[in-house]
Enzyme design. Structure first.
Site, PDB file in Angstrom:
ATOM      1  N   LYS A 197       4.980  22.299  24.084  1.00 31.24           N
ATOM      2  CA  LYS A 197       6.208  21.757  24.681  1.00 31.24           C
ATOM      3  C   LYS A 197       6.040  21.496  26.166  1.00 31.24           C
ATOM      4  O   LYS A 197       5.281  22.191  26.844  1.00 31.24           O
ATOM      5  CB  LYS A 197       7.371  22.741  24.473  1.00 31.24           C
ATOM      6  N   HIS A 247      20.248  26.595  14.755  1.00 31.62           N
ATOM      7  CA  HIS A 247      20.447  26.455  16.204  1.00 31.62           C
ATOM      8  C   HIS A 247      21.687  27.265  16.598  1.00 31.62           C
ATOM      9  O   HIS A 247      22.779  27.046  16.078  1.00 31.62           O
ATOM     10  CB  HIS A 247      20.634  24.973  16.564  1.00 31.62           C
ATOM     11  N   ASN A 329      20.622  24.837  29.337  1.00 28.30           N
ATOM     12  CA  ASN A 329      21.182  23.572  29.817  1.00 28.30           C
ATOM     13  C   ASN A 329      22.139  23.890  30.955  1.00 28.30           C
ATOM     14  O   ASN A 329      23.130  24.602  30.756  1.00 28.30           O
ATOM     15  CB  ASN A 329      21.916  22.820  28.700  1.00 28.30           C
ATOM     16  N   ARG A 331      24.560  22.626  32.665  1.00 32.54           N
ATOM     17  CA  ARG A 331      25.685  21.676  32.799  1.00 32.54           C
ATOM     18  C   ARG A 331      26.678  21.961  31.678  1.00 32.54           C
ATOM     19  O   ARG A 331      26.417  22.798  30.830  1.00 32.54           O
ATOM     20  CB  ARG A 331      25.154  20.255  32.651  1.00 32.54           C
TER      21      ARG A 331
HETATM   22  P1  ADP Z   1      14.566  19.437  24.353  1.00 37.51           P
HETATM   23  O1  ADP Z   1      14.849  19.981  25.719  1.00 37.51           O
HETATM   24  O2  ADP Z   1      13.577  18.321  24.364  1.00 37.51           O
HETATM   25  O3  ADP Z   1      15.809  19.156  23.555  1.00 37.51           O
HETATM   26  P2  ADP Z   1      14.236  22.009  22.985  1.00 37.51           P
HETATM   27  O4  ADP Z   1      13.364  23.073  23.509  1.00 37.51           O
HETATM   28  O5  ADP Z   1      15.718  22.195  23.137  1.00 37.51           O
HETATM   29  O6  ADP Z   1      13.770  20.602  23.600  1.00 37.51           O
HETATM   30  O7  ADP Z   1      13.909  21.745  21.449  1.00 37.51           O
HETATM   31  C1  ADP Z   1      14.482  20.648  20.755  1.00 37.51           C
HETATM   32  C2  ADP Z   1      14.394  20.887  19.270  1.00 37.51           C
HETATM   33  O8  ADP Z   1      13.007  20.996  18.852  1.00 37.51           O
HETATM   34  C3  ADP Z   1      15.030  22.175  18.779  1.00 37.51           C
HETATM   35  O9  ADP Z   1      16.425  22.018  18.556  1.00 37.51           O
HETATM   36  C4  ADP Z   1      14.260  22.409  17.485  1.00 37.51           C
HETATM   37  O10 ADP Z   1      14.761  21.548  16.475  1.00 37.51           O
HETATM   38  C5  ADP Z   1      12.850  21.961  17.835  1.00 37.51           C
HETATM   39  N1  ADP Z   1      12.059  23.103  18.361  1.00 37.51           N
HETATM   40  C6  ADP Z   1      11.801  23.384  19.654  1.00 37.51           C
HETATM   41  N2  ADP Z   1      11.059  24.510  19.768  1.00 37.51           N
HETATM   42  C7  ADP Z   1      10.852  24.956  18.511  1.00 37.51           C
HETATM   43  C8  ADP Z   1      10.161  26.085  17.941  1.00 37.51           C
HETATM   44  N3  ADP Z   1       9.516  26.959  18.703  1.00 37.51           N
HETATM   45  N4  ADP Z   1      10.161  26.222  16.602  1.00 37.51           N
HETATM   46  C9  ADP Z   1      10.800  25.314  15.812  1.00 37.51           C
HETATM   47  N5  ADP Z   1      11.457  24.244  16.264  1.00 37.51           N
HETATM   48  C10 ADP Z   1      11.490  24.057  17.602  1.00 37.51           C
END
Ligand code: ADP
Length: 503
Positions: A197, A247, A329, A331
């Site tokens: 990520k 989530h 987040n 905000r």
């Molecule tokens: P962004 O900031 O791009 O939205 P997030 O960290 O909130 O990224 O992750 C977005 C989505 O990606 C999550 O809602 C989930 O669906 C998937 N995701 C992220 N990290 C994981 C993880 N460690 N395991 C499984 N799914 C993940």
């Protein structure tokens, strides 16, 4: 120009050259102190559009505060502008030439004599530089300090802070990956699958799932490139990938006096392509003790960052109800109304109050959950044609009503949806004493809600309300996509199509 009782000013003459305004030098200390005096604002500029602009106008008006909206030429007929006291045109339709132009927003705040700026969500709302420019130009940013935003907005520094205060995080690399071999070692320790990520990630970009070492090596490279192109920051890290998660996110709010509370949680597992479609509060079926712990740990995290304003701490939850923080987040979120409905707390009002220096109006022990709330995002998209965004004239807009029904929307009959922005044209929120009653109310409200001829997500929501996984809360973040895929497969195989649904 005057329209709808609002004073309109046009700054589009600046469209070729950025406005030259005074440099963003630090204000003299006495001046800065005056800004931070505990007094309520006289006039707030809203650096946003659509439903969230209207939401902020409503909260400001209820506090006796005037509002100034900035708008692009594509939004010149935006119905929300009629409710603002002033409107300032800041450029053409594409957001890089208007809603993302910091110098024009600051110029608009100066000429309209605003004393604070609300960023809404999206656009510049999580841009620490914008928050800093607002502060240094003498406008209160209705949100966290740039320092707190930068600390919690960066996923790597946020995760470090979370580890310190005991907010549960995914196992994974502690820092951004410098050395691929080190990352491979960590991945073997925590076990595949893992996810790569971007530290500065957002909108699902810069993420790669890796199920073996080869995929990991390739994933790190491509995620770095994508993140560098998208965010100007190629830092990536890895964490355990959870297969069937839900989530779960905690609404928090802090003030400038060191107080921080949580307003409990929301479940946002109904997603398509990582975009939330339905949100609800509270999260169904969660063990009360675990829920208390994770909500308290979220409030502790924002307190440790000396955070003032609204923030959402997002988690994934596995089948055994283990929680892992995803991100913070910094905000107000689109889905904040479901929390407002179950707690009775006006989150936008609270944001404005704490930005003006007032302490939070509630203590943790005052905050109680009452009933259940569900929100459906009404997007102008055609679910039957790959969710293609729909622009154009709304000829019919018949809003639902009744006990426990709330509609946050800037749209109405005669509104022409511009093609430039997010497709969300409103949020339908219902509240009831139980989840079952909330679902029943949502079904009635969706049946009443008629929008045409533009296609919307209303029929999809109506189907989801009948879906057994949703009804029994036996869902995960992939159930909507599984449902859509099986519908497509049915269509392709020539099986009888589902009953036609009216828009
Ligand atoms: P962004 O900031 O791009 O939205 P997030 O960290 O909130 O990224 O992750 C977005 C989505 O990606 C999550 O809602 C989930 O669906 C998937 N995701 C992220 N990290 C994981 C993880 N460690 N395991 C499984 N799914 C993940």
């Amino acid at each position: 120009m005057r329209a709808g009782g609002a004073l309109h000013v046009d700054l589009t003459w600046t469209s070729r050259e950025p406005l030259s305004i005074r440099p963003f030098s630090k204000l003299p200390a006495a001046c800065a102190a005056a800004i931070h005096r505990k007094r309520m604002f006289k006039r707030i500029l809203i650096a946003n559009r659509g439903e969230i602009a209207l939401r902020v106008i409503r909260a400001a008006k209820s506090l006796g505060i005037e509002t100034v909206c900035v708008y692009s030429t594509a939004d010149k007929a935006g119905p929300w502008l009629e409710h603002a006291d002033q409107a300032v045109c800041i450029g053409p339709g594409p957001s890089p030439q208007s809603y993302l132009r910091i110098e024009r927003i600051i110029a608009a705040a100066e000429i309209s004599h605003a004393d604070a700026i609300h960023p809404g969500y999206g656009f510049l709302s999580e841009n620490a530089h914008f928050a800093e420019v607002c502060r240094d130009s003498g406008f209160e940013f209705i949100g966290p300090s740039p320092e707190a935003m930068a600390l919690l907005g960066d996923k790597v520094s946020c995760k470090k802070m979370a580890r310190k205060v005991g907010t549960p995080v995914f196992p994974g690399t502690e820092d951004a990956i410098e050395d691929i071999e080190e990352a491979v070692k960590v991945a073997h320790e925590i076990g595949f699958p893992v996810i790569v990520k971007a530290a500065a990630g957002g909108g699902g970009r810069g993420m790669r799932v890796a199920r073996d070492e080869a995929q990991l090596r390739a994933g790190i490279e491509s995620a770095r490139q994508e993140a560098a192109a998208a965010f100007g920051n190629g830092s990536v890290y890895i964490e355990k990938f959870l297969e069937n998660a839900r989530h779960f996110e905690v609404q928090t709010i802090g003030d400038k006096h060191g107080n921080a509370v949580h307003l409990f949680e929301r479940d946002c597992s109904s997603q398509r392509r990582h975009q939330k479609l339905i949100e609800e509060a509270p999260s169904p079926g969660v063990d009360p003790e675990k829920r208390k712990q994770v909500c308290e740990s979220a409030a502790a995290l924002i307190a440790s960052a000396k955070y003032s304003g609204a923030a959402t701490v997002e988690f994934l939850m596995d089948a055994k109800q283990n929680f892992y923080m995803l991100e913070v987040n910094t905000r107000v979120q689109v889905e904040h109304p479901v929390t407002e409905m179950i707690t009775g707390i006006d989150i936008v009002r609270e944001q404005i109050m704490v930005a003006s220096g007032k302490p939070l109006s509630v203590k943790q022990s005052d905050i109680k959950v009452s009933g259940h709330a569900i929100e459906c995002r009404i997007n102008a998209e055609d679910p039957d044609r790959g969710f293609m965004p729909q622009a154009g004239l709304i000829e019919t807009f018949a809003a639902p009503g009744g006990l426990g029904v709330r509609l946050d929307s800037h749209a109405r009959t005669g509104y022409r949806i511009p093609p430039n922005y997010d497709s969300m044209i409103g949020k339908l929120i219902v509240h009831g004493p139980t989840r079952e009653i909330a679902i029943a109310r949502m079904k009635v409200a969706l049946d009443e809600f008629k929008i045409g001829p533009v296609k919307t997500t209303i029929p999809l929501h109506r189907k989801l309300m009948d879906n057994p996984d949703f009804a029994n809360a036996t869902f995960d973040i992939h159930y909507v996509e599984r449902l859509l895929k099986s519908q497509e497969a049915e269509k392709a195989s020539g099986a009888a199509p589902a009953a036609p649904v009216k828009a």
